[in-house]
Write a protein that holds these residues in place. Structure first.
Motif: not given
Length: 243
Positions: A34-46, A81-91, A145-149
């Motif tokens: 299970l890959v937990l892929a979490v949005d950290v783009s600018r619309s998500v504040d602190e 657990y990964m975080e992502w924003a624009g095309a240039e940023y996944q961690r 099974r393989k899942v991206i969330d």
């Protein structure tokens, strides 16, 4: 070399309990990767970012989630657990870790609490899916099974079309589930022509039994994560419905 550079770029948290098995060992089998892929783009504040992380920490350690893990054929899952924003940023923020009980879940939750946070512009769901595919390929575990969330509060506005990335993942036998956050605050980039949960249903999720759980806002995110994790781990199909 590719695996090592990706893990280093991901800033994985150090700790013996989180380190993957040695490279020469036979992959250990688990019920789900299970890959937990979490949005950290600018619309998500602190504050919203904290609510997201606390939601995942609470969900992973919830007795109902642990019960679902232990009820599987092998009684264990592997999570990253990964975080992502624009095309240039996944961690990759946390490396692959096997979860089979309360102690594992609590170690995972503690590691997430200590991990650093970043926030960047734009929203590339397609980039998150592509990066998630690479993480699955490099997992030291073997999943039945393989899942991206994917969780996020906006539409794809950076990188390749999300449908292309989704179709590529599904072609490899990967299921993509979604957790759209129905945030009413202004977002950056273009607004969806349809409600965000409909957008996720039509363009993001895919694969056998794929589903989404919509959170009304960030404050209801934790409950939505818990419900979705139980369904993902148990492998049961679920209708589209809000948290």
């Amino acid at each position: 070399m590719r695996r090592r550079s990706l893990l280093m770029a991901g800033g994985a948290v150090a700790g013996s309990s989180l380190m993957p098995p040695r490279a020469h060992a036979e992959p250990e089998a688990v019920d789900v990767l299970l890959v937990l892929a979490v949005d950290v783009s600018r619309s998500v504040d602190e504050d919203e970012a904290k609510l997201q992380r606390e939601g995942y920490r609470a969900a992973i350690t919830d007795p109902r989630v642990i019960e679902a893990v232990q009820g599987g054929m092998l009684g264990a899952v592997a999570v990253t657990y990964m975080e992502w924003a624009g095309a240039e940023y996944q961690r990759q923020l946390l490396p692959w870790m096997k979860l089979s009980g309360t102690a594992d879940a609590e170690r995972w939750a503690s590691a997430l609490a200590e991990a650093p946070r970043a926030s960047l512009s734009w929203t590339s769901i397609s980039g998150a899916i592509t990066f998630g595919m690479a993480l699955l390929e490099q997992s030291p575990f073997e999943g039945m099974r393989k899942v991206i969330d994917i969780s996020g509060d906006g539409v794809n506005n950076s990188g390749q079309p999300v449908e292309q990335a989704r179709d590529a993942a599904v072609a490899r036998g990967i299921v993509i589930n979604g957790l759209p956050i129905m945030n009413d605050r202004p977002s950056f980039g273009r607004r969806p022509a349809v409600p965000l949960d409909q957008y996720f249903a039509e363009s993001v999720i895919g694969g056998p039994g794929a589903f989404l759980v919509a959170a009304d806002d960030f404050t209801s995110f934790g409950a939505a994560v818990r419900r979705k994790l139980i369904r993902e781990i148990a492998g049961r199909p679920m209708p589209l419905q809000p948290a």
